[in-house]
Design a protein around this motif. Structure first.
Motif, PDB file in Angstrom:
ATOM      1  N   GLY A 184       0.823  -1.211   0.000  1.00 27.53           N
ATOM      2  CA  GLY A 184       0.000   0.000   0.000  1.00 27.53           C
ATOM      3  C   GLY A 184       0.854   1.257   0.000  1.00 27.53           C
ATOM      4  N   GLY A 185       1.936   1.240   0.773  1.00 26.67           N
ATOM      5  CA  GLY A 185       2.859   2.375   0.773  1.00 26.67           C
ATOM      6  C   GLY A 185       3.500   2.573  -0.584  1.00 26.67           C
ATOM      7  N   ALA A 186       3.904   1.474  -1.209  1.00 26.08           N
ATOM      8  CA  ALA A 186       4.486   1.561  -2.557  1.00 26.08           C
ATOM      9  C   ALA A 186       3.457   2.069  -3.557  1.00 26.08           C
ATOM     10  CB  ALA A 186       5.017   0.204  -2.987  1.00 26.08           C
ATOM     11  N   ALA A 187       2.212   1.616  -3.423  1.00 23.72           N
ATOM     12  CA  ALA A 187       1.152   2.080  -4.327  1.00 23.72           C
ATOM     13  C   ALA A 187       0.915   3.588  -4.169  1.00 23.72           C
ATOM     14  CB  ALA A 187      -0.143   1.312  -4.061  1.00 23.72           C
TER      15      ALA A 187
ATOM     16  N   LEU B  41       3.103   5.783  -3.123  1.00 23.05           N
ATOM     17  CA  LEU B  41       4.246   6.485  -3.721  1.00 23.05           C
ATOM     18  C   LEU B  41       4.098   6.520  -5.238  1.00 23.05           C
ATOM     19  CD1 LEU B  41       7.244   5.258  -1.548  1.00 23.05           C
ATOM     20  CD2 LEU B  41       6.176   7.526  -1.564  1.00 23.05           C
ATOM     21  N   GLY B  42       3.601   5.435  -5.826  1.00 26.00           N
ATOM     22  CA  GLY B  42       3.325   5.424  -7.260  1.00 26.00           C
ATOM     23  C   GLY B  42       2.248   6.422  -7.628  1.00 26.00           C
ATOM     24  N   LEU B  43       1.212   6.527  -6.799  1.00 26.19           N
ATOM     25  CA  LEU B  43       0.145   7.505  -7.044  1.00 26.19           C
ATOM     26  C   LEU B  43       0.670   8.927  -6.918  1.00 26.19           C
ATOM     27  CD1 LEU B  43      -2.846   7.734  -7.694  1.00 26.19           C
ATOM     28  CD2 LEU B  43      -3.315   7.639  -5.244  1.00 26.19           C
ATOM     29  N   TRP B  44       1.587   9.152  -5.973  1.00 27.10           N
ATOM     30  CA  TRP B  44       2.216  10.471  -5.848  1.00 27.10           C
ATOM     31  C   TRP B  44       2.978  10.811  -7.123  1.00 27.10           C
ATOM     32  CZ3 TRP B  44       7.660  10.998  -5.748  1.00 27.10           C
ATOM     33  CH2 TRP B  44       8.098  12.322  -5.672  1.00 27.10           C
ATOM     34  N   LEU B  45       3.753   9.854  -7.615  1.00 26.27           N
ATOM     35  CA  LEU B  45       4.517  10.076  -8.838  1.00 26.27           C
ATOM     36  C   LEU B  45       3.586  10.336 -10.017  1.00 26.27           C
ATOM     37  CD1 LEU B  45       7.343  10.199 -10.046  1.00 26.27           C
ATOM     38  CD2 LEU B  45       7.196   7.733 -10.450  1.00 26.27           C
ATOM     39  N   TYR B  46       2.511   9.577 -10.117  1.00 25.21           N
ATOM     40  CA  TYR B  46       1.515   9.771 -11.172  1.00 25.21           C
ATOM     41  C   TYR B  46       0.931  11.179 -11.096  1.00 25.21           C
ATOM     42  CZ  TYR B  46      -2.786   9.049 -13.844  1.00 25.21           C
ATOM     43  OH  TYR B  46      -3.814   9.166 -14.738  1.00 25.21           O
ATOM     44  N   GLY B  47       0.521  11.590  -9.902  1.00 23.70           N
ATOM     45  CA  GLY B  47      -0.044  12.925  -9.729  1.00 23.70           C
ATOM     46  C   GLY B  47       0.964  14.023  -9.995  1.00 23.70           C
TER      47      GLY B  47
ATOM     48  N   LEU C 204      -6.943  14.232  -8.808  1.00 23.69           N
ATOM     49  CA  LEU C 204      -5.879  14.591  -7.885  1.00 23.69           C
ATOM     50  C   LEU C 204      -5.557  16.074  -8.017  1.00 23.69           C
ATOM     51  CD1 LEU C 204      -3.487  11.634  -8.765  1.00 23.69           C
ATOM     52  CD2 LEU C 204      -5.069  11.745  -6.838  1.00 23.69           C
ATOM     53  N   ASN C 205      -5.302  16.721  -6.893  1.00 22.26           N
ATOM     54  CA  ASN C 205      -4.772  18.083  -6.929  1.00 22.26           C
ATOM     55  C   ASN C 205      -3.429  18.071  -6.190  1.00 22.26           C
ATOM     56  OD1 ASN C 205      -5.487  18.034  -4.197  1.00 22.26           O
ATOM     57  ND2 ASN C 205      -7.045  19.609  -4.355  1.00 22.26           N
ATOM     58  N   HIS C 206      -2.801  19.221  -6.079  1.00 22.38           N
ATOM     59  CA  HIS C 206      -1.467  19.273  -5.453  1.00 22.38           C
ATOM     60  C   HIS C 206      -1.498  18.858  -3.983  1.00 22.38           C
ATOM     61  CE1 HIS C 206       0.476  20.745  -9.009  1.00 22.38           C
ATOM     62  NE2 HIS C 206      -0.404  21.727  -9.118  1.00 22.38           N
ATOM     63  N   ALA C 207      -2.576  19.192  -3.283  1.00 26.64           N
ATOM     64  CA  ALA C 207      -2.687  18.770  -1.882  1.00 26.64           C
ATOM     65  C   ALA C 207      -2.749  17.241  -1.790  1.00 26.64           C
ATOM     66  CB  ALA C 207      -3.923  19.391  -1.235  1.00 26.64           C
ATOM     67  N   ASP C 208      -3.480  16.614  -2.713  1.00 26.16           N
ATOM     68  CA  ASP C 208      -3.526  15.145  -2.750  1.00 26.16           C
ATOM     69  C   ASP C 208      -2.138  14.567  -2.983  1.00 26.16           C
ATOM     70  OD1 ASP C 208      -6.361  14.492  -2.497  1.00 26.16           O
ATOM     71  OD2 ASP C 208      -6.601  15.440  -4.454  1.00 26.16           O
ATOM     72  N   ASP C 209      -1.391  15.187  -3.900  1.00 28.20           N
ATOM     73  CA  ASP C 209      -0.051  14.684  -4.213  1.00 28.20           C
ATOM     74  C   ASP C 209       0.830  14.650  -2.968  1.00 28.20           C
ATOM     75  OD1 ASP C 209      -0.843  14.496  -6.858  1.00 28.20           O
ATOM     76  OD2 ASP C 209       0.129  16.370  -7.454  1.00 28.20           O
ATOM     77  N   TRP C 210       0.839  15.716  -2.199  1.00 26.88           N
ATOM     78  CA  TRP C 210       1.684  15.768  -1.009  1.00 26.88           C
ATOM     79  C   TRP C 210       1.191  14.793   0.054  1.00 26.88           C
ATOM     80  CZ3 TRP C 210       6.280  17.297  -1.681  1.00 26.88           C
ATOM     81  CH2 TRP C 210       6.558  18.276  -2.637  1.00 26.88           C
ATOM     82  N   LEU C 211      -0.126  14.642   0.158  1.00 25.96           N
ATOM     83  CA  LEU C 211      -0.682  13.678   1.101  1.00 25.96           C
ATOM     84  C   LEU C 211      -0.270  12.256   0.708  1.00 25.96           C
ATOM     85  CD1 LEU C 211      -2.494  13.020   3.513  1.00 25.96           C
ATOM     86  CD2 LEU C 211      -4.411  12.928   1.914  1.00 25.96           C
ATOM     87  N   HIS C 212      -0.316  11.944  -0.589  1.00 25.87           N
ATOM     88  CA  HIS C 212       0.073  10.611  -1.054  1.00 25.87           C
ATOM     89  C   HIS C 212       1.551  10.333  -0.798  1.00 25.87           C
ATOM     90  CE1 HIS C 212      -3.608  10.795  -3.896  1.00 25.87           C
ATOM     91  NE2 HIS C 212      -3.933  10.329  -2.706  1.00 25.87           N
ATOM     92  N   LEU C 213       2.382  11.340  -0.917  1.00 24.31           N
ATOM     93  CA  LEU C 213       3.798  11.171  -0.609  1.00 24.31           C
ATOM     94  C   LEU C 213       3.978  10.801   0.868  1.00 24.31           C
ATOM     95  CD1 LEU C 213       6.804  11.383  -1.469  1.00 24.31           C
ATOM     96  CD2 LEU C 213       6.677  13.808  -0.832  1.00 24.31           C
ATOM     97  N   GLY C 214       3.314  11.534   1.744  1.00 24.31           N
ATOM     98  CA  GLY C 214       3.396  11.244   3.176  1.00 24.31           C
ATOM     99  C   GLY C 214       2.813   9.887   3.531  1.00 24.31           C
TER     100      GLY C 214
ATOM    101  N   GLY D  52       2.566   7.274   1.553  1.00 20.33           N
ATOM    102  CA  GLY D  52       3.445   6.240   1.021  1.00 20.33           C
ATOM    103  C   GLY D  52       4.619   5.970   1.942  1.00 20.33           C
ATOM    104  N   PHE D  53       5.320   7.016   2.327  1.00 22.58           N
ATOM    105  CA  PHE D  53       6.460   6.839   3.226  1.00 22.58           C
ATOM    106  C   PHE D  53       6.021   6.366   4.607  1.00 22.58           C
ATOM    107  CE2 PHE D  53       9.057   9.652   0.374  1.00 22.58           C
ATOM    108  CZ  PHE D  53       9.996   8.686   0.079  1.00 22.58           C
TER     109      PHE D  53
END
Length: 160
Positions: A96-99, A101-107, A121-131, A133-134
């Motif tokens: 799930g974390g890897a997924a 991180l992949g979604l962050w990269l996609y966004g 996805l918006n920019h806020a979603d992107d940063w949330l997905h990065l957090g 994922g890690f």
């Protein structure tokens, strides 16, 4: 020593990796439900099925759609189901974390106003997905050291 109902591990508190996976699953379920609640989701009347034109925002920040909320609900249920075993909890948190991180990269690489932004996805979603994922990867890796092989290396001969 008392054994569990199925004769496996001793009865007692669940390992932390299982508790973490269950907690993450519950949070995703909550987010999925809140995405359908007017007031918590602003511009609720503009919630659409699966397009970047959905202007609904969870907590006024994160762009959501019906599909986006459904993915959160599914992921939450999956997390609760997989948290029932140590191996499932590890897989849920790691994969799930890897997924995410992949979604962050996609966004990160897509154009937000293009048709490929179907989740949306918006920019806020992107940063949330990065957090997320890690965070999920960290939980899966760091908490897994407390269970499993008892501190010794695992070899195929040791496995039932």
């Amino acid at each position: 020593m008392a054994r569990g109902a199925r004769g496996g591990r001793p009865a007692g508190p669940k390992p932390l990796v299982q508790l973490a996976a269950a907690a993450v699953g519950l949070v995703f379920l909550l987010i999925g439900v809140l995405g359908f609640v007017p007031g918590v989701t602003t511009n609720y009347d503009e919630l659409q099925a699966a397009t970047h034109h959905s202007d609904a925002r969870l907590l006024g920040v994160f762009q959501v759609s019906i599909l986006h909320n459904a993915v959160h609900l599914f992921f939450g249920l999956l997390g609760l189901a997989m948290a029932r075993t140590i191996a499932g909890a590890r897989v849920f948190l790691g994969a799930g974390g890897a997924a995410y991180l992949g979604l962050w990269l996609y966004g990160f690489v897509i154009h937000k106003e293009s048709v490929v932004n179907f989740l949306p996805l918006n920019h806020a979603d992107d940063w949330l997905h990065l957090g997320l994922g890690f965070g999920m990867l960290s939980l899966g890796l760091l908490l897994s050291n407390q269970v499993g092989t008892g501190g010794r290396l695992d070899t195929p001969v040791d496995r039932p």
